[in-house]
Structures are given as structure tokens and as C-alpha cells.
Design a protein around this motif. Structure first.
Motif, PDB file in Angstrom:
ATOM      1  N   ARG A 218     -54.281   3.811 -73.045  1.00  0.00           N
ATOM      2  CA  ARG A 218     -54.161   4.530 -71.781  1.00  0.00           C
ATOM      3  C   ARG A 218     -54.020   6.027 -72.012  1.00  0.00           C
ATOM      4  O   ARG A 218     -54.635   6.830 -71.306  1.00  0.00           O
ATOM      5  CB  ARG A 218     -52.978   3.981 -70.987  1.00  0.00           C
ATOM      6  CG  ARG A 218     -53.211   2.567 -70.480  1.00  0.00           C
ATOM      7  CD  ARG A 218     -51.987   1.951 -69.876  1.00  0.00           C
ATOM      8  NE  ARG A 218     -51.509   2.680 -68.694  1.00  0.00           N
ATOM      9  CZ  ARG A 218     -50.538   2.246 -67.910  1.00  0.00           C
ATOM     10  NH1 ARG A 218     -49.935   1.088 -68.180  1.00  0.00           N
ATOM     11  NH2 ARG A 218     -50.161   2.933 -66.859  1.00  0.00           N
ATOM     12  N   ASN A 221     -57.390   7.364 -73.048  1.00  0.00           N
ATOM     13  CA  ASN A 221     -58.490   7.018 -72.138  1.00  0.00           C
ATOM     14  C   ASN A 221     -59.566   6.206 -72.863  1.00  0.00           C
ATOM     15  O   ASN A 221     -60.755   6.517 -72.824  1.00  0.00           O
ATOM     16  CB  ASN A 221     -59.112   8.272 -71.516  1.00  0.00           C
ATOM     17  CG  ASN A 221     -60.003   7.932 -70.334  1.00  0.00           C
ATOM     18  OD1 ASN A 221     -59.818   6.911 -69.677  1.00  0.00           O
ATOM     19  ND2 ASN A 221     -60.990   8.783 -70.075  1.00  0.00           N
ATOM     20  N   ARG A 305     -60.513   6.589 -62.807  1.00  0.00           N
ATOM     21  CA  ARG A 305     -59.886   6.240 -64.086  1.00  0.00           C
ATOM     22  C   ARG A 305     -60.138   7.368 -65.073  1.00  0.00           C
ATOM     23  O   ARG A 305     -61.289   7.731 -65.340  1.00  0.00           O
ATOM     24  CB  ARG A 305     -60.464   4.931 -64.630  1.00  0.00           C
ATOM     25  CG  ARG A 305     -60.001   3.690 -63.874  1.00  0.00           C
ATOM     26  CD  ARG A 305     -60.803   2.481 -64.290  1.00  0.00           C
ATOM     27  NE  ARG A 305     -62.171   2.552 -63.789  1.00  0.00           N
ATOM     28  CZ  ARG A 305     -63.194   1.896 -64.312  1.00  0.00           C
ATOM     29  NH1 ARG A 305     -63.020   1.128 -65.367  1.00  0.00           N
ATOM     30  NH2 ARG A 305     -64.395   2.011 -63.803  1.00  0.00           N
ATOM     31  N   ALA A 306     -59.075   7.946 -65.583  1.00  0.00           N
ATOM     32  CA  ALA A 306     -59.151   9.037 -66.551  1.00  0.00           C
ATOM     33  C   ALA A 306     -57.913   8.964 -67.432  1.00  0.00           C
ATOM     34  O   ALA A 306     -56.971   8.215 -67.142  1.00  0.00           O
ATOM     35  CB  ALA A 306     -59.229  10.384 -65.847  1.00  0.00           C
ATOM     36  N   ARG A 307     -57.909   9.763 -68.488  1.00  0.00           N
ATOM     37  CA  ARG A 307     -56.768   9.719 -69.395  1.00  0.00           C
ATOM     38  C   ARG A 307     -55.508  10.144 -68.663  1.00  0.00           C
ATOM     39  O   ARG A 307     -55.542  10.998 -67.773  1.00  0.00           O
ATOM     40  CB  ARG A 307     -57.011  10.565 -70.630  1.00  0.00           C
ATOM     41  CG  ARG A 307     -57.064  12.050 -70.430  1.00  0.00           C
ATOM     42  CD  ARG A 307     -57.383  12.764 -71.731  1.00  0.00           C
ATOM     43  NE  ARG A 307     -56.510  12.373 -72.805  1.00  0.00           N
ATOM     44  CZ  ARG A 307     -56.859  12.351 -74.099  1.00  0.00           C
ATOM     45  NH1 ARG A 307     -58.073  12.701 -74.455  1.00  0.00           N
ATOM     46  NH2 ARG A 307     -56.005  11.989 -75.026  1.00  0.00           N
TER      47      ARG A 307
END
Length: 578
Positions: A218, A221, A305-307
Motif C-alpha cells: 500500500r 502503490n 487508487r494511488a500510493r
């Protein structure tokens, strides 16, 4: 950093603009300085893999804008055992993913367990990826029993597998400018690692490994896309639930209970193939702490959704050359250009690859020396040739008027396909750059062998290498995909004859053609035979053709070597003047 955005239907929302995004660092808004919509329409890169049966030079750079996604395909033998149907579906799923990759995508195949536990190089070569998939042959029992020893063996295997996936997450964490992910095809973890029970102790340690894996994925990413190769069943097993959880927690997709494969592959490729690249200047101090990133989209009903953040540490500029050549992807801290030229060797069962290496001098940057490590590995990753160089900063020995630093490495290799792995370190600051490129070394005709066509720049020194190296190719090849407007260039072709009775001066003639991007032939004055003959010896020699000054543009140069017997061989070279 990359960001994936999906709509209510789960499909990528690929029509957003810069104004649709908001980014927060440690809760404070930042100004986006870079935005790009990336995906299947990304521009292709220069440097397609060479055919092993045709001697052609390969040009590569580590400073090209990254394009395409980076996927690690992990084929896990856990719980598959001797079940041929599951192994077959695993290979089918992986092959369909490879079929769906674009030319600029990079992928690697990693097998866990079974007869072979190997990792291929990250490559865009589909044939190499499919060869690695075909070697996935799981062995072992269909399912271990329930004794304590057998349960411990299950835990130990799952522990090792999750650690291997964790190493891949770490390797991909440094890839920040393109979409990346791990595709895990597995029977899953045969325990409920999320909620227990942990009364026997050792599953608790496994749970700790899995939770740390998810945290690292997570933060970096790196989404995990999971596929269970078994067919539809009810209820689903703990292994299937574990795969579902890994995907949910890391932002990937799961396909763990289905009879169909193609729709799931299409969903995965769609999700990884369309994304956004965002960039901003961080205000975080270099404190070694974790700083959060929150990427939001103003459009309602979409999911981004991204780091989730990054550790603010000083940039690592120095590492070992060996580590740089073993890394999954090239390092671009020190920009390099490389050309690999297959060359025949007179009277030897091996051939050679001469590797030309080029750097630009940076204004105001002084250095003492350059260290280089050049490896050629076969398609199984075994090192077949190695060369180490130390080049001192002497402009008269390694420089030219264009501000470039150029030198060469010489490798002896038998016919086959190889991965060139080049790493260069600048001293004393320790900055490193690396490049990986595939090159094919053909089985040269023993009677009439002709090297790949290459370029060299006028004025480059030829005496920095010992005689045994100069005999392979007594010049420094330069990359042909980025030469300077007006640079003094020569085309180079090495010819080796097995019949010592032939006089190369009389036996060989050359035909030269130069055309522009429209296919129009440009007038070239044929070189005098005397000039070509000056480089000829009893076993052949070197053909050198001075090229005219060329304006910016794309060209194709072809040289045909013709024997008096009528035998001929043609070599071509794409040429880009910038």
C-alpha cells in the motif's frame, strides 16, 4: 506517481483532466506540476529486441520517458500439486496476460515451488515470457494432511511464498512513473490469516508476514491482482479468501471463484492499462518519516487508487555495480546510452558483442573516474560474459567535441540470445546509471562473416584498449538513435573471410544506400576501394564509410558486402539525428 481511477461499473475512467484531481500531502493541498493520461496510446520506445539469427545493433537509453506498465507474474505451485488441470489453467491465464501486453510494457515471470523456482528478466519480449511460463511444472502432493508436521510444512511454504512476494514489492517500490503491479496466480494461503485462530502459534507469525506485505504494498502503490486457478466452488476455501483479501487491501482485483478466464484477464489488463501520472514538488523535510499522500477526484461516483504516502529519505545515489545489474529495472540517476554490436571473430568458435557506452558531460560537474560493469546473461539469468572497466576523466581519451563521454566494452559470446546488463558509477559522488538490453548473437557464416552495421564518431581514440580487444572491433561504436546534427560519423562493418588465399582488397566490394524517413535515396559518393582496403588484412578487415553531415531527421543506412564469387550480405541501421 501513478493513479488509477474507476467508475461505478468498475471500469477505468480515462477521460479526466488535470483540473479533476486534488492531491494532499500530510493533509495540506499541493500544486500538481505534472499530469499525463497514460495507457495503451503511450508512445513506443526505441530499441526492439534483436533477432538472434540476424546481426543487428541494439540501441537503448535509460533516460527515455517511461511508458507502459510493469507487471510481475507470480506462478505459485502452492496447493496445485499434481493436479494438471490447475497447472494448465495457471499457464493459460499467464499466457493470456502476456498476449495482452503492449510493446512498451515490461513483465517478468516468477515461479514459486515446483521443479523450477526462477525469475525471468523484466522484458517486453513475449517469446521469452512465454518460455518462462511453459517451464512452470508444479510437483508434490495434491494436498498435505492435517498432522502437526504437515500443517507446519504448509505454514513454512506459505511463509516463504509471501516473503518472495514481499521482495517483489520492494523491487517495484522504486518504479514511480508508470503503472505497476503483481499478478499472483496461486492456491492462496490455506489458513485464515486475517482473523485466526492462532492457538498453535506459528500461523500468527505467518499473519505478521502477510500484514507487513500488505502495508509495504500500500505504501509503495503496488497492487496485488490475484487469480485462483481452480474452478467454481461453494463455499470458497481459506486460500481463496486470502487471495481476495490481498487484492482488496492493496487496491488490486481478485478472480478467485470462476470458470472463465478470458473476461478476468481483460478486466485486469483494462485496470492496469489506463491510468494517470501525477507529479508535484514535496515540501516534506528529509526526516526519514512516513508522509501521507491523499489523491482525490472531484467527479462524484469514482474511486481513485494511488500510493498512500512515502518515507522522506535522502536519495540513494550510490550502490554496488553488481546490485544495479541485478535490479529488476534499470536505474536512471546517471543517464546513459548504450549500443551492442554483434561482431564475428576470425578463426574462433565464439563471436563477440562490442558494447558502446555514452554519457553526457554535465556542466559544472567534475568527476575523477567512471567504473563500469558489463554483463551478458542468458535467458535463464546465468552470467556468460563479464567485463569491468575503470575510465579516468581524461577528455583527450574519452571525450569529444560534442560534450559526450564514450568508451567500449568487449564480450566473448557463443551464438544465442542474451541480456546485456550495463551499470556505470561516477566517482567520487557514486551516482549510478544502468541499462538492460537484449541482443542476439548469430551463428556467423564461417566462410564469409559480416558483423552488424554500426557507427563511430570521427576523432574518437582507438588506443585505450589492449591489442586483444582492439582485434574484435578497433573502434568505439556510438548509439545511432541520438547522434548530433552535423557530427562527424563513420559507418563501420567488419568482414571475416575463412579463405586466406583470397585478397580482400580485390575479393570484396561494397554497395551503400542511405534513405530518409520518406524512403527517398540520398546521394552518397562510393568510398574509394583504397580507403576500404587500408583496413583489410589476410582474413578480412574493417569497412569504414565517412557519412555526410546530416540535418535532423530519421534515416536508414544499408551496406551490402559482395564477394567476387557473387555471395553477398546486407546490413542495415536506423539512424536518428537530433
Amino acid at each position: 506517481m501513478d493513479a488509477a481511477v474507476t467508475g461505478r461499473d468498475g471500469r477505468p475512467a480515462h477521460d479526466l483532466g488535470l483540473a479533476d484531481f486534488e492531491v494532499f500531502e500530510d493533509g495540506k493541498p499541493v500544486t500538481l506540476e505534472f499530469f499525463r493520461r497514460a495507457g495503451a496510446d503511450s508512445p513506443p520506445s526505441i530499441g526492439a529486441p534483436a533477432r538472434p539469427d540476424h546481426p543487428s545493433a541494439v540501441n537503448m537509453s535509460n533516460s527515455q520517458p517511461a511508458a507502459g506498465r510493469v507487471l510481475a507474474l507470480v506462478l505459485d505451485a502452492n496447493e496445485i500439486g499434481f493436479r494438471p488441470r490447475l497447472a494448465s489453467r495457471t499457464r493459460e491465464f499467464a499466457n493470456l496476460i502476456v498476449d495482452g501486453l503492449s510493446p512498451d510494457d515490461q513483465a517478468a515471470v516468477i515461479t514459486l515451488g515446483g521443479q523450477t523456482a526462477q525469475q525471468s528478466d523484466f522484458t517486453s519480449d513475449r517469446a521469452q515470457l512465454k518460455a518462462a511460463i511453459s517451464r512452470f511444472r508444479p510437483t508434490g502432493s495434491e494436498s498435505l494432511g492435517e498432522t502437526k508436521a504437515e500443517q507446519f510444512e504448509k505454514v513454512t511454504y506459505a511463509h516463504r511464498a509471501m516473503e518472495s512476494v514481499g521482495h517483489l514489492v520492494d523491487a517495484l517500490s522504486g518504479v514511480n512513473d508508470r503503472r505497476k503491479g503483481i499478478v499472483l496466480v496461486s492456491g492462496g494461503i490455506p489458513f485464515d490469516v486475517v482473523e485466526g485462530p492462532f492457538d498453535r502459534g506459528y500461523p500468527q507469525e505467518l499473519r505478521s508476514v502477510v500484514v507487513k506485505l500488505v502495508e509495504r504494498a500500500r505504501q509503495s502503490n503496488v497492487p496485488l491482482y490475484t487469480f485462483y486457478p481452480g474452478e467454481l466452488r461453494a463455499p470458497i476455501s481459506p486460500g481463496q479468501r486470502s487471495l481476495e483479501w490481498l487484492s482488496e487491501q492493496t487496491g488490486g482485483l481478485a478472480a478467485v471463484n470462476t470458470n472463465t478466464i478470458k473476461p478476468e484477464v481483460a478486466r485486469l489488463l483494462d485496470d492496469t492499462g489506463k491510468y494517470y501520472l501525477l507529479g508535484y514538488y514535496s515540501a516534506a523535510p528529509i526526516d526519514g518519516k512516513f508522509h501521507t499522500i491523499d489523491v482525490r477526484v472531484k467527479r462524484p461516483g469514482v474511486r481513485v487508487r494511488a500510493r498512500e504516502g512515502f518515507f522522506s529519505r535522502a536519495a540513494v545515489t550510490s550502490t554496488s555495480l553488481a546490485a544495479a545489474t541485478r535490479a529488476p529495472l534499470p536505474v536512471s540517476a546517471l543517464p546513459l546510452r548504450v549500443v551492442g554490436v554483434p561482431v564475428p571473430a576470425a578463426g574462433e568458435p565464439w563471436a563477440g558483442v562490442v558494447v558502446g557506452i555514452e554519457l553526457r558531460r554535465e556542466p559544472g560537474v567534475e568527476f575523477q573516474a567512471l567504473e563500469a560493469l558489463v554483463l551478458a546473461t542468458d535467458m535463464r539469468g546465468e552470467v556468460k560474459a563479464e567485463d569491468r572497466l575503470r575510465i579516468h576523466n581524461d577528455p583527450s581519451a574519452i571525450g569529444d567535441a560534442t560534450g559526450r563521454i564514450r568508451f567500449a566494452s568487449h564480450l566473448r559470446l557463443r551464438p544465442g540470445r542474451y541480456m546485456l546488463r550495463v551499470a556505470v558509477r561516477r566517482l567520487p559522488d557514486g551516482l549510478i546509471g544502468s541499462i538492460f538490453a537484449q541482443v542476439g548473437v548469430p551463428s556467423f557464416d564461417k566462410r564469409f562473416a559480416v558483423s552488424a552495421l554500426s557507427l563511430t564518431a570521427g576523432g574518437l581514440p582507438q588506443d585505450q584498449y589492449p591489442p586483444e580487444r582492439r582485434g574484435l572491433l578497433p573502434t568505439i561504436p556510438v548509439p545511432a538513435d541520438a547522434v548530433s546534427d552535423g557530427e562527424n560519423l563513420e559507418a563501420i562493418l567488419k568482414v571475416v573471410l575463412s579463405d586466406a588465399r583470397l585478397d580482400p582488397t580485390a575479393a570484396i566490394s561494397f554497395a551503400v544506400h542511405l534513405s530518409d524517413s520518406q524512403g527517398k535515396n540520398l546521394a552518397l559518393e562510393p568510398p574509394a576501394l583504397g580507403r576500404a582496403a587500408a583496413f583489410m588484412g589476410p582474413a578480412g578487415g574493417l569497412f569504414r564509410l565517412p557519412l555526410p553531415a546530416l540535418p535532423e531527421g530519421t534515416y536508414r543506412l544499408s551496406v551490402t558486402a559482395v564477394l567476387s564469387s557473387g555471395a553477398k550480405q546486407t546490413r542495415s541501421l536506423p539512424l536518428i539525428v537530433r
